[in-house]
Write a protein that holds these residues in place. Structure first.
Motif, PDB file in Angstrom:
ATOM      1  N   THR A 352      -5.651   7.377 -17.193  1.00  0.00           N
ATOM      2  CA  THR A 352      -6.317   6.990 -17.547  1.00  0.00           C
ATOM      3  C   THR A 352      -5.836   6.189 -18.503  1.00  0.00           C
ATOM      4  OG1 THR A 352      -7.744   8.860 -18.032  1.00  0.00           O
ATOM      5  CG2 THR A 352      -7.645   7.427 -19.683  1.00  0.00           C
ATOM      6  N   LEU A 395     -14.031   2.215 -18.449  1.00  0.00           N
ATOM      7  CA  LEU A 395     -13.840   1.779 -19.812  1.00  0.00           C
ATOM      8  C   LEU A 395     -14.363   2.137 -20.665  1.00  0.00           C
ATOM      9  CD1 LEU A 395      -9.739   0.785 -18.874  1.00  0.00           C
ATOM     10  CD2 LEU A 395     -10.876   3.515 -19.424  1.00  0.00           C
ATOM     11  N   SER A 398     -16.977   4.156 -22.849  1.00  0.00           N
ATOM     12  CA  SER A 398     -15.231   5.371 -23.244  1.00  0.00           C
ATOM     13  C   SER A 398     -15.471   5.682 -24.529  1.00  0.00           C
ATOM     14  CB  SER A 398     -13.896   5.101 -23.275  1.00  0.00           C
ATOM     15  OG  SER A 398     -13.467   5.373 -24.199  1.00  0.00           O
ATOM     16  N   ALA A 404     -13.105   0.887 -25.769  1.00  0.00           N
ATOM     17  CA  ALA A 404     -14.553   0.317 -25.363  1.00  0.00           C
ATOM     18  C   ALA A 404     -15.388  -1.473 -25.583  1.00  0.00           C
ATOM     19  CB  ALA A 404     -16.234   1.158 -25.829  1.00  0.00           C
ATOM     20  N   ASN A 489     -14.386   9.912 -20.641  1.00  0.00           N
ATOM     21  CA  ASN A 489     -13.023  10.563 -21.367  1.00  0.00           C
ATOM     22  C   ASN A 489     -11.674   9.397 -21.618  1.00  0.00           C
ATOM     23  OD1 ASN A 489     -15.308  12.262 -22.877  1.00  0.00           O
ATOM     24  ND2 ASN A 489     -15.160  13.465 -20.465  1.00  0.00           N
ATOM     25  N   THR A 490     -11.716   9.117 -22.677  1.00  0.00           N
ATOM     26  CA  THR A 490     -10.174   9.048 -22.171  1.00  0.00           C
ATOM     27  C   THR A 490      -9.145   9.703 -22.619  1.00  0.00           C
ATOM     28  OG1 THR A 490     -10.478   7.645 -24.290  1.00  0.00           O
ATOM     29  CG2 THR A 490     -11.055   6.552 -21.853  1.00  0.00           C
TER      30      THR A 490
END
Length: 552
Positions: A352, A395, A398, A404, A489-490
């Protein structure tokens, strides 16, 4: 069928086409001709090579010799292309191929890619009756035939009777390599050149302009650039293209369901990472972003050394795109039905972070080009932008609101870049159309106020990651059950923050002011993975969110 014999343009027009080729096509990083010698050598070319050159360049000419409208120039280019194709393939059939035939096929391949493509709206019946990939399939044929013939004829050898081959042959061999890697490394085919170790010596690269300010470096106390062995910017671009071909093969295997644990020591993922690290260690300091001073130069300074800067931009973007694609959220993070398996949280965190970092650098470099007015002509860079856009699309979903929002903005910027390039490269219209289709999934989710993450077509994503297929008129079919959920998920590892219990002896001293944000550090320079100039990484903020399966 008799070959079409269009009238050759007069000397004045031909000189304008040579300049057009030098400005728009040469050094991207295609080293097919020595541009300084080109004006004098073009008069001695064979008919096949000459017409293939005209087929590539005439469509961009606004000279009245070809007509008063762009449509007239495009029609003339098609006539030249048809004539060149008939002559070149006839020479192959008669076994009379020489160096100029191989050069002609290189230009013929480019003329197919740079040329007109089919309308965006086609019925299924019409699509079955014509080339579904626009002119890309013809480009595959041109470069594929020439490359395989070059290999079988033995012209790829480094030496002949102990003497290095001539510069023109070296340029042609490496041009075939570039076209094979870019246009032959598709999910639908295999590259013809698997190992370039037996190639002739690389042709010389354009000289690097002297833009470094050593006095300023001394006054600021920064370390001065040390003299290193510099093989030239094109050399590093070619090495990255070799890795690019392997990356495309890796993606092809994943699409076919051949999954592996990417974090395993002998995985293809790790092998590609190792190759990238090797390139990072040999890239001279003078070519790195910080020392290049690219973002400080004016348009006139960039244009005066376009041959170098076009190759430099190409090298930077391919480098960052390889890293981003290798760590693409679609491959490692997104939830895909039927592919649930245990995955290493630390690896997912690394993937990520890499995707976020390298996609941001592509946006930055393209943004500098736009701000300075330095125009990019290479359509392959348009494809790289679309690949990065797919990462930014993920992304933007996110849970980290800052990330985001930035990803959503960057996606729109990349989408606009591709749309602008499609004005001069018709096949990119289909890429832009697919990005618009991708954007509709995000729009639909927002308009319905759905709390469930949207699902998008897996086939659409694979199409955008493959250069040849991305410019087709339709999306390759796929099983709707394989559509991917874009909830991303980041954060996979628990960061150390105020909510984390810590021993008193390990608690940090109270800071003066807020902790620095990674993206707000204006002095931060990535410099092709060189962290030597980053004094302190301990204060970077990390988004605080949880992973559904917990933390280590």
């Amino acid at each position: 069928m008799n070959a079409v014999k269009p009238d050759p343009p007069p000397l004045e027009v031909l000189q304008s086409l040579v300049k057009l080729y030098t400005d728009r096509i040469a050094g991207q990083p295609l080293p097919l001709f020595d541009t300084e010698a080109l004006p004098n050598s073009i008069h001695r070319w064979s008919k096949g090579l000459f017409n293939s050159f005209l087929a590539l360049t005439v469509r961009y000419s606004d000279h009245v010799f070809f007509g008063d409208a762009s449509a007239a120039a495009a029609a003339a280019a098609e006539r030249y292309k048809k004539s060149a194709s008939e002559i070149l393939f006839a020479q192959l059939a008669d076994s009379t191929a020489d160096l100029e035939v191989f050069q002609g096929f290189c230009l013929l391949c480019l003329s197919e890619i740079y040329g007109e493509s089919y309308p965006l709206v086609l019925t299924r019946k019409k699509l079955m009756d014509m080339d579904a990939d626009g002119n890309m399939r013809k480009a595959w044929i041109a470069v594929g035939v020439a490359t395989r013939l070059a290999i079988s004829s033995g012209i790829m050898g480094t030496k002949i009777d102990g003497v290095l081959v001539n510069s023109e042959l070296s340029r042609c061999c490496w041009s075939l390599f570039i076209l094979d890697r870019i246009h032959g490394s598709s999910f639908l085919t295999l590259p013809a050149i698997f190992n370039e170790d037996s190639f002739p010596e690389m042709p010389p690269s354009p000289a690097r302009p002297d833009v470094s300010n050593q006095n300023a470096a001394i006054e600021s106390g920064e370390p001065q650039i040390t003299l290193e062995k510099d093989l030239g910017i094109n050399s590093y671009a070619l090495q990255l293209l070799s890795i690019w071909g392997r990356l495309m093969s890796y993606l092809k295997n994943i699409r076919q369901g051949n999954l592996e644990d990417a974090w395993a020591a002998n995985s293809t993922y790790q092998q590609i990472k190792s190759e990238m690290s090797r390139v990072e260690t040999i890239l001279p300091e003078v070519h790195r972003f910080r020392n290049s001073r690219f973002h400080e130069l004016t348009l006139s300074e960039l244009e005066s050394h376009r041959a170098y800067w076009a190759s430099w931009i190409f090298t930077q973007l391919v480098y960052h795109c390889i890293h981003c694609t290798l760590n693409h959220p679609f491959l490692h993070i997104a939830r895909i039905p039927g592919q649930r398996r245990l995955r290493s949280p630390s690896f997912l965190q690394h993937a990520t972070d890499q995707a976020v970092l390298h996609s941001a650098w592509v946006v930055l470099i393209l943004g500098v080009c736009e701000q300075s007015g330095f125009k990019i002509f290479d359509p392959f860079i348009g494809h790289l932008a679309s690949m990065i856009a797919t990462a930014q699309f993920f992304l933007q979903f996110s849970k980290d609101e800052t990330l985001a929002a930035r990803a959503s903005k960057d996606f729109r910027m990349l989408q606009g870049f591709v749309e602008k390039m499609s004005g001069t490269h018709a096949h990119l219209e289909h890429v832009a159309s697919k990005l618009s289709r991708l954007a509709q999934f995000a729009t639909g989710s927002t308009e319905t106020n759905s709390f469930l993450p949207p699902k998008i077509e897996t086939a659409l994503l694979w199409n955008l990651l493959d250069y040849a297929v991305s410019s087709s008129t339709v999306v390759d079919g796929g099983d709707p059950s394989d559509n991917v959920e874009v909830a991303v998920n980041t954060q996979f590892l628990l960061p150390i923050n105020a909510e984390t219990p810590m021993p008193v002896s390990a608690q940090p001293h109270q800071q003066e002011g807020p902790r620095p944000d990674f993206w707000d550090q204006t002095t931060f320079e990535f410099d092709m993975a060189d962290f030597a100039n980053v004094s302190d990484m301990s204060g970077w903020t990390v988004p605080n969110e949880s992973w559904i399966t917990g933390h280590l």
